[in-house]
Design an enzyme around this catalytic site. Structure first.
Site, short mmCIF file in Angstrom:
data_model
loop_
_atom_site.label_atom_id
_atom_site.label_comp_id
_atom_site.label_asym_id
_atom_site.label_seq_id
_atom_site.Cartn_x
_atom_site.Cartn_y
_atom_site.Cartn_z
CE LYS A 1 2.34 38.71 7.75
NZ LYS A 1 2.62 37.21 7.89
NE ARG B 1 3.35 37.35 13.95
CZ ARG B 1 4.30 37.40 13.09
NH1 ARG B 1 4.78 38.72 12.80
NH2 ARG B 1 4.64 36.73 12.17
NE ARG C 1 10.54 33.28 4.56
CZ ARG C 1 9.57 34.14 5.09
NH1 ARG C 1 8.81 34.71 4.85
NH2 ARG C 1 9.88 33.87 6.46
NE ARG D 1 12.56 34.85 8.81
CZ ARG D 1 11.28 35.41 8.85
NH1 ARG D 1 10.89 36.39 7.89
NH2 ARG D 1 10.46 34.89 9.73
NE ARG E 1 8.01 31.83 11.42
CZ ARG E 1 8.49 31.44 10.21
NH1 ARG E 1 9.30 30.73 9.80
NH2 ARG E 1 8.12 32.41 9.18
P1 ADP Z 1 6.38 35.49 9.60
O1 ADP Z 1 5.28 36.34 9.34
O2 ADP Z 1 7.10 34.80 8.34
O3 ADP Z 1 6.37 34.80 10.79
P2 ADP Z 1 7.98 37.97 10.73
O4 ADP Z 1 9.14 38.24 10.20
O5 ADP Z 1 6.87 38.59 10.58
O6 ADP Z 1 7.74 36.55 9.98
O7 ADP Z 1 8.12 37.61 12.32
C1 ADP Z 1 9.19 36.88 12.80
C2 ADP Z 1 9.26 36.60 14.18
O8 ADP Z 1 9.28 37.98 14.91
C3 ADP Z 1 7.68 36.02 14.73
O9 ADP Z 1 7.90 34.49 14.86
C4 ADP Z 1 8.03 36.47 16.20
O10 ADP Z 1 8.90 35.71 17.00
C5 ADP Z 1 8.54 37.83 15.90
N1 ADP Z 1 7.52 39.00 15.66
C6 ADP Z 1 7.35 39.66 14.63
N2 ADP Z 1 6.21 40.47 14.68
C7 ADP Z 1 5.53 40.26 15.91
C8 ADP Z 1 4.71 40.79 16.58
N3 ADP Z 1 3.60 41.88 16.17
N4 ADP Z 1 4.28 40.24 18.15
C9 ADP Z 1 5.21 39.46 18.69
N5 ADP Z 1 6.07 38.80 17.81
C10 ADP Z 1 6.53 39.32 16.55
#
Ligand code: ADP
Length: 249
Positions: free
Chosen positions: A18, A93, A131, A168, A179
């Site tokens: 994404k 999410r 990554r 990360r 996750r």
């Molecule tokens: P990835 O999709 O690879 O897990 P992201 O950068 O989108 O990476 O998200 C990293 C972390 O940020 C998630 O594991 C969560 O802890 C938090 N996060 C991101 N977006 C949301 C969301 N919409 N709701 C709740 N937590 C979120």
């Protein structure tokens, strides 16, 4: 000019591409990349109150509260560069987030379209473990050629600004598994929700092809929907506001 507002929602598991796709699509769609994960990491980097509140949640691979994320997104939607088309990455999410998002969109007359990037979990685990990210410009790289992000030209160094790439903290095997569990339990069921609410929905194989091939496919798929008059005005370029993705992650 009367801007019609649209949102491309990039949907998929962690590591489905994404972020990489959103970065690429900002050019093709003239739309800012709004990534809730990036916004949260910016607060962590700043060390402000919000950042201190969420740091341990991100490290554990859990989700931060719906209210907090909804508020961050709502504020972001009202910024100047988000008045045309936008690209959402990592949001919504959960079911409450999806409901809140549709209410926010209704109030602002934003039309959503969902693109779901489907990738096999074994491939995802391999991708995320390899990554790397540039802490300066946010560009994503991979140590392995996996049909996801590309490897840097010089190992460990960002092609664009020469910064030393980082891993990360949540890209380690135990947290990756956590996750993916969160995704299975809370996020994947939203596919049915989008469909039940009549949100335009497309699925793409996110593991088949190089990033540029996949972004061309997404662009061709959604441009007709985003490309009605006024939808792809380069608002970000005109206003001089930098997309969120350009900031450090
Ligand atoms: P990835 O999709 O690879 O897990 P992201 O950068 O989108 O990476 O998200 C990293 C972390 O940020 C998630 O594991 C969560 O802890 C938090 N996060 C991101 N977006 C949301 C969301 N919409 N709701 C709740 N937590 C979120």
């Amino acid at each position: 000019m009367n801007q019609v507002r649209t949102a491309l929602i990039l949907f998929g598991a962690p590591g489905s591409g994404k972020g990489t796709q959103a970065q690429r699509l900002t050019t093709c769609l003239h739309a800012p990349h709004i990534a809730t994960g990036d916004i949260l990491r910016q607060h962590i980097q700043l060390g402000d109150q919000l950042g201190r509140e969420v740091e341990s949640v991100l490290k554990a691979g859990l989700l931060v509260t719906d209210d907090l994320v909804n508020k961050l997104v709502e504020e972001r939607l009202d910024r100047e560069d988000a008045q045309g088309a936008i690209i959402l990455d990592g949001y919504p999410r959960t079911a409450p987030q999806a409901g809140a998002m549709l209410r926010m969109f209704e109030a602002r007359k934003i039309a959503p379209v969902v693109v779901h990037l489907k990738v096999d979990y074994n491939r995802i685990i391999k991708r995320l473990s390899g990554r790397r990210v540039c802490p300066v410009c946010g560009t994503l790289y991979s140590t392995v050629s996996s049909g996801g992000s590309h490897p840097p030209k010089i190992e460990g160094i960002c092609d664009l600004d020469g910064a030393r790439l980082i891993t990360r903290p949540d890209d380690n095997p135990a947290v990756i598994r956590r996750r993916l569990e969160e995704y299975d339990m809370q996020t994947k069921p939203l596919v049915e929700y989008f469909q039940s609410r009549g949100v335009p929905y497309h699925e793409l194989d996110g593991g088949d092809g190089a990033p540029e091939v996949i972004s061309e496919r997404i662009c061709a798929l959604v441009r007709p929907e985003l490309g009605k008059p006024g939808l792809v005005e380069p608002v970000a370029a005109k206003s001089g506001v930098k997309p969120v993705s350009a900031a450090a992650r």
